[in-house]
Write a protein that holds these residues in place. Structure first.
Motif, mmCIF file in Angstrom:
data_model
loop_
_atom_site.group_PDB
_atom_site.id
_atom_site.type_symbol
_atom_site.label_atom_id
_atom_site.label_comp_id
_atom_site.label_asym_id
_atom_site.label_seq_id
_atom_site.Cartn_x
_atom_site.Cartn_y
_atom_site.Cartn_z
ATOM 1 N N ALA A 1 -23.810 -22.764 -15.510
ATOM 2 C CA ALA A 1 -23.630 -21.383 -14.914
ATOM 3 C C ALA A 1 -24.998 -20.896 -14.744
ATOM 4 C CB ALA A 1 -22.759 -20.575 -15.924
ATOM 5 N N LEU A 2 -25.998 -21.032 -15.695
ATOM 6 C CA LEU A 2 -27.409 -20.548 -15.445
ATOM 7 C C LEU A 2 -28.174 -21.119 -14.454
ATOM 8 C CD1 LEU A 2 -28.341 -19.933 -19.345
ATOM 9 C CD2 LEU A 2 -27.913 -18.172 -17.617
ATOM 10 N N PHE A 3 -27.875 -22.397 -14.375
ATOM 11 C CA PHE A 3 -28.475 -23.177 -13.320
ATOM 12 C C PHE A 3 -28.034 -22.584 -11.890
ATOM 13 C CE2 PHE A 3 -27.500 -27.300 -10.388
ATOM 14 C CZ PHE A 3 -28.947 -27.172 -9.920
ATOM 15 N N CYS A 4 -26.951 -22.569 -11.733
ATOM 16 C CA CYS A 4 -26.337 -21.899 -10.504
ATOM 17 C C CYS A 4 -27.148 -20.443 -10.207
ATOM 18 C CB CYS A 4 -24.805 -21.821 -10.459
ATOM 19 S SG CYS A 4 -23.771 -23.408 -10.568
ATOM 20 N N ALA A 5 -27.002 -19.512 -11.261
ATOM 21 C CA ALA A 5 -27.630 -18.455 -11.149
ATOM 22 C C ALA A 5 -28.951 -18.401 -10.805
ATOM 23 C CB ALA A 5 -27.231 -17.634 -12.236
ATOM 24 N N ALA A 6 -29.624 -19.345 -11.596
ATOM 25 C CA ALA A 6 -31.140 -19.444 -11.474
ATOM 26 C C ALA A 6 -31.525 -19.961 -9.805
ATOM 27 C CB ALA A 6 -31.544 -20.710 -12.249
ATOM 28 N N LEU A 7 -30.624 -20.744 -9.244
ATOM 29 C CA LEU A 7 -30.929 -21.028 -7.768
ATOM 30 C C LEU A 7 -30.778 -19.780 -6.791
ATOM 31 C CD1 LEU A 7 -28.833 -24.563 -7.551
ATOM 32 C CD2 LEU A 7 -31.233 -23.775 -7.084
ATOM 33 N N VAL A 8 -29.779 -18.903 -7.398
ATOM 34 C CA VAL A 8 -29.479 -17.851 -6.438
ATOM 35 C C VAL A 8 -30.858 -16.758 -6.633
ATOM 36 C CG1 VAL A 8 -28.427 -15.627 -6.083
ATOM 37 C CG2 VAL A 8 -27.148 -17.891 -6.721
ATOM 38 N N TRP A 9 -31.381 -16.666 -7.886
ATOM 39 C CA TRP A 9 -32.446 -15.772 -8.134
ATOM 40 C C TRP A 9 -33.864 -16.557 -7.462
ATOM 41 C CZ3 TRP A 9 -37.048 -17.638 -10.597
ATOM 42 C CH2 TRP A 9 -37.912 -16.228 -10.737
ATOM 43 N N ALA A 10 -33.937 -17.783 -7.538
ATOM 44 C CA ALA A 10 -35.151 -18.341 -7.185
ATOM 45 C C ALA A 10 -35.130 -18.168 -5.612
ATOM 46 C CB ALA A 10 -35.134 -19.804 -7.552
ATOM 47 N N ALA A 11 -34.237 -18.307 -4.817
ATOM 48 C CA ALA A 11 -34.188 -18.255 -3.653
ATOM 49 C C ALA A 11 -34.751 -16.696 -3.052
ATOM 50 C CB ALA A 11 -32.877 -18.353 -2.999
ATOM 51 N N ARG A 12 -34.208 -15.883 -3.984
ATOM 52 C CA ARG A 12 -34.463 -14.397 -3.732
ATOM 53 C C ARG A 12 -36.050 -14.309 -4.020
ATOM 54 N NH1 ARG A 12 -32.420 -9.550 -7.548
ATOM 55 N NH2 ARG A 12 -33.929 -10.248 -8.785
ATOM 56 N N TRP A 13 -36.475 -14.831 -5.145
ATOM 57 C CA TRP A 13 -37.785 -14.648 -5.529
ATOM 58 C C TRP A 13 -38.928 -15.303 -4.408
ATOM 59 C CZ3 TRP A 13 -40.916 -12.827 -9.426
ATOM 60 C CH2 TRP A 13 -42.270 -13.170 -9.397
ATOM 61 N N VAL A 14 -38.456 -16.582 -3.927
ATOM 62 C CA VAL A 14 -39.131 -17.103 -2.872
ATOM 63 C C VAL A 14 -39.417 -16.265 -1.601
ATOM 64 C CG1 VAL A 14 -39.592 -18.966 -1.412
ATOM 65 C CG2 VAL A 14 -38.742 -19.388 -3.878
ATOM 66 N N GLY A 15 -38.224 -15.525 -1.412
ATOM 67 C CA GLY A 15 -38.372 -14.664 -0.063
ATOM 68 C C GLY A 15 -39.304 -13.652 -0.371
ATOM 69 N N GLY A 16 -39.499 -12.912 -1.567
ATOM 70 C CA GLY A 16 -40.404 -11.780 -1.922
ATOM 71 C C GLY A 16 -39.843 -10.544 -1.470
ATOM 72 N N PRO A 17 -40.718 -9.727 -1.455
ATOM 73 C CA PRO A 17 -40.478 -8.130 -1.609
ATOM 74 C C PRO A 17 -39.867 -8.030 0.097
ATOM 75 C CG PRO A 17 -42.902 -8.485 -1.610
ATOM 76 C CD PRO A 17 -42.113 -9.726 -2.021
ATOM 77 N N ARG A 18 -40.401 -8.726 1.050
ATOM 78 C CA ARG A 18 -39.818 -8.549 2.352
ATOM 79 C C ARG A 18 -38.294 -8.988 2.501
ATOM 80 N NH1 ARG A 18 -42.901 -11.841 6.466
ATOM 81 N NH2 ARG A 18 -43.117 -13.516 4.737
#
Length: 657
Positions: free
Chosen positions: A213-230
């Protein structure tokens, strides 16, 4: 400094050591200066804590206190206190929350609901049906059990560890996952004594389900992080929901059923590591800390993925060379020291018993990443990274370098397997899963290509309501397109949507559980009482059922390694009725005469007896053999006795017999 020791002592006295986990994470988070939001800070702090625990685990494995909660946690909190004092940093944690945090946390909650659902309302013994869906998980549990008993990494206590796992696993298999889970379990139990094996199995199963479950959530978080503040508003929702949809409906959910626990945790840490390296929005000190944690956490857990971390780290150091020019020697020295620590277990295994070439071509059950998703996302990311607007950014260039580098590694490895064994095997698909992680988290950069639209004018409440509405629609659209969710709309063929055929939904319905429930109940409630010798459980004429029953029996008695010839049981096809009922005959036997059937059964019995003798010979002491059919038990007792084979054969009737 005083509180670093007083708090563990007090919490241990009231059996609440588990509280020290969030305390440690918050303490580390308060000293980091990464991320402007609370969730970002907690993710990075948790990642650093996990890497640190695994690295300091080398020390815990050899000092006299082993995994005792008070010394371990006192030491770790002392390290944090010293770092805070030496750096002069005052504790500070940002309390800012983002609307898209709901998607990250919601992913963890939804996935947990689905993977945990089959266990609800079931007894500990009945849950073994979901623990023993594959022998891989039973093997992983044996490493976890070994670490509990030897008080540290198994490869540092090989002689003692062989009791708990099949050799040479104690020396060659990466043990970061099992050490980390044992550390958590010690704090949950407030004791180094894990207690009865059945309870340990249930807790272990919950840990690995939480990890997925954390792996799936981490992927969602990571995609947002890579996108950055923009990456904001509905575009964030579209990206996060797309990643969520792929994980909800894709083949990666088979990781739970196949028992690929180390791969799951390895992909979890790989996700966080690559996200932080692709967009290193942090100072030099934090970058060094994150880089070392990435090397240690990923390599200790699943050393295959260390290659991908190495590519990402090398790309960052080259692309951000001007940014890290000041004190470059100190930074490179810290990373080199981290790489040395990270490589210790792997080097140790290679220099002792690991045959790298042979292991790389191993065959076995595979979780194959969805090819269309893997190829499509990778190509989409390449297009986005190659656009001039992204080539001008460091993140865009790093993503491009990582995708090309990882693709090259996967291609070369694939060609090597085709050249040496003629097909793509076990570890190719595991490496492909790592490339899928890269593609999914890089979708954050693809999201930047979506036009944000003009800003809505008007009252703040209206603007927020519009953003919320657009984000909800974007999320629903992603779930429909990529997860097959139809939102109650009937299909044109009056069939359920593709969502209901996904592996995660089938798991949640209990369709992918094993048939080990009855065997586990007999073993825990009847057949293992008072047994201290190795156990062979022959409840069936199905050899795979006998193998798993025997493996479970070994684990329940904390003797996972005492039968070196365990896999001989895979060829033992006796234990059930010698003459099966007509409705259970093999299709090939339907047209045979009774004499021919009897001859085939005798031939199979003699073959099984030979393999059984080999398995018995591998035991350190005469084993107890549990046999599901009384007549077969009597014959085995006679035949083994006549051959001078020492074993105790017990009539253990099985319900289906």
């Amino acid at each position: 400094m005083a509180a670093s020791w007083v708090l563990p002592v007090v919490l241990n006295a009231v059996s609440l050591d588990v509280v020290l986990i969030p305390v440690l994470v918050l303490a580390v988070a308060s000293l980091l200066r990464v991320g402007g939001g609370l969730l970002d800070r907690l993710v990075v702090a948790s990642f650093v804590v996990c890497g640190s625990v695994m690295a300091f685990g080398l020390l815990f494995s050899v000092w006299p206190w082993g995994l005792s909660p008070v010394p371990m946690m006192g030491f770790l909190l002392t390290v944090v206190s010293l770092v805070g004092w030496l750096t002069g940093r005052r504790p500070h944690i940002p309390l800012k929350l983002r609307g898209s945090d709901v998607l990250v946390l919601g992913t963890a909650a939804v996935v947990w609901k689905y993977v945990h659902h089959p266990l609800v309302g079931k007894s500990a013994a009945d849950r073994i049906a979901y623990f023993a869906t594959a022998e891989d998980r039973m093997g992983h549990f044996s490493y976890f059990d070994g670490i509990h008993h030897v008080g540290g990494y198994n490869f540092l206590h090989q002689e003692a560890a062989r009791t708990y796992m099949m050799t040479p696993a104690e020396a060659v298999y990466p043990q970061g996952t099992h050490f980390l889970l044992a550390w958590i379990d010690v704090l949950v139990k407030s004791s180094t004594d894990g207690g009865a094996a059945l309870g340990m199995m249930n807790r272990y199963l919950l840990y690995v389900m939480a990890a997925y479950a954390l792996f799936c959530a981490a992927l969602v978080w990571a995609a947002r992080w890579v996108g950055g503040p923009r990456l904001r508003g509905w575009r964030t929702a579209a990206v996060c929901a797309t990643v969520l949809s792929v994980m909800l409906s894709g083949s990666m959910a088979f990781l739970v059923e196949k028992g690929f626990d180390s791969e799951t945790v390895g992909l979890l840490f790989l996700t966080v590591a690559l996200a932080l390296l692709l967009r290193p929005a942090m100072g030099r000190a934090e970058f060094a800390l994150v880089g070392v944690a990435a090397l240690v956490a990923v390599t200790f857990v699943y050393n295959l993925y260390g290659v991908l971390v190495g590519i990402a780290l090398a790309s960052v150091l080259v692309i951000h060379r001007r940014r890290f020019a000041a004190r470059r020697g100190l930074l490179l020295g810290a990373l080199a020291a981290g790489a040395l620590v990270a490589g210790l277990p792997t080097v140790f295994s290679v220099l002792t018993k690991l045959d790298v070439a042979k292991t790389s071509n191993l065959a076995g059950p595979m979780v194959i990443p969805d090819r269309p998703v893997l190829i499509g996302c990778t190509l989409l990311v390449l297009v986005a990274a190659a656009l001039p607007v992204n080539r001008r950014t460091a993140t865009g260039r790093t993503v491009l370098a990582l995708v090309l580098g990882a693709g090259l590694v996967l291609t070369v490895f694939g060609f090597w397997q085709m050249h040496t064994i003629g097909y793509l095997s076990y570890y190719f698909e595991k490496l492909a899963a790592g490339v899928l992680v890269i593609a999914l988290i890089s979708l954050g950069m693809v999201g930047l290509m979506l036009l944000p639209g003009e800003r809505t004018k008007g009252p703040l409440l209206r603007r927020r309501a519009e953003r919320l509405g657009l984000s909800a629609v974007a999320t629903a659209a992603a779930l429909s397109m990529f997860a097959g969710v139809q939102w109650g709309v009937p299909s044109g063929w009056s069939k359920p949507s593709a969502w209901y055929d996904s592996p995660m939904v089938k798991w949640a319905k209990g369709e992918n559980g094993s048939d080990m429930g009855p065997a586990a109940n007999l073993l825990t409630k009847r057949d293992l009482k008072g047994v201290t010798t190795p156990v062979i459980a022959l409840y069936s004429n199905d050899s795979y059922h006998n193998l798993k029953s025997t493996f479970i029996a070994q684990l329940l008695t904390h003797q996972g390694g005492n039968m070196v010839g365990l896999y001989e049981i895979f060829y033992v096809k006796i234990g059930g009725p010698a003459v099966p009922p007509k409705d259970k005959e093999k299709p090939a036997d339907k047209d045979k005469t009774e004499a021919e059937k009897a001859a085939d059964r005798e031939k199979e019995y003699q073959s099984s007896l030979g393999h059984l003798k080999t398995a018995i010979a591998s035991c350190p002491a005469p084993p107890t053999i549990l046999v599901g059919d009384a007549k077969v038990a009597e014959r085995l007792r006679h035949d083994l006795g006549s051959a001078g084979v020492q074993a105790t054969v017990v009539d253990a009737p099985f319900p289906s017999s």
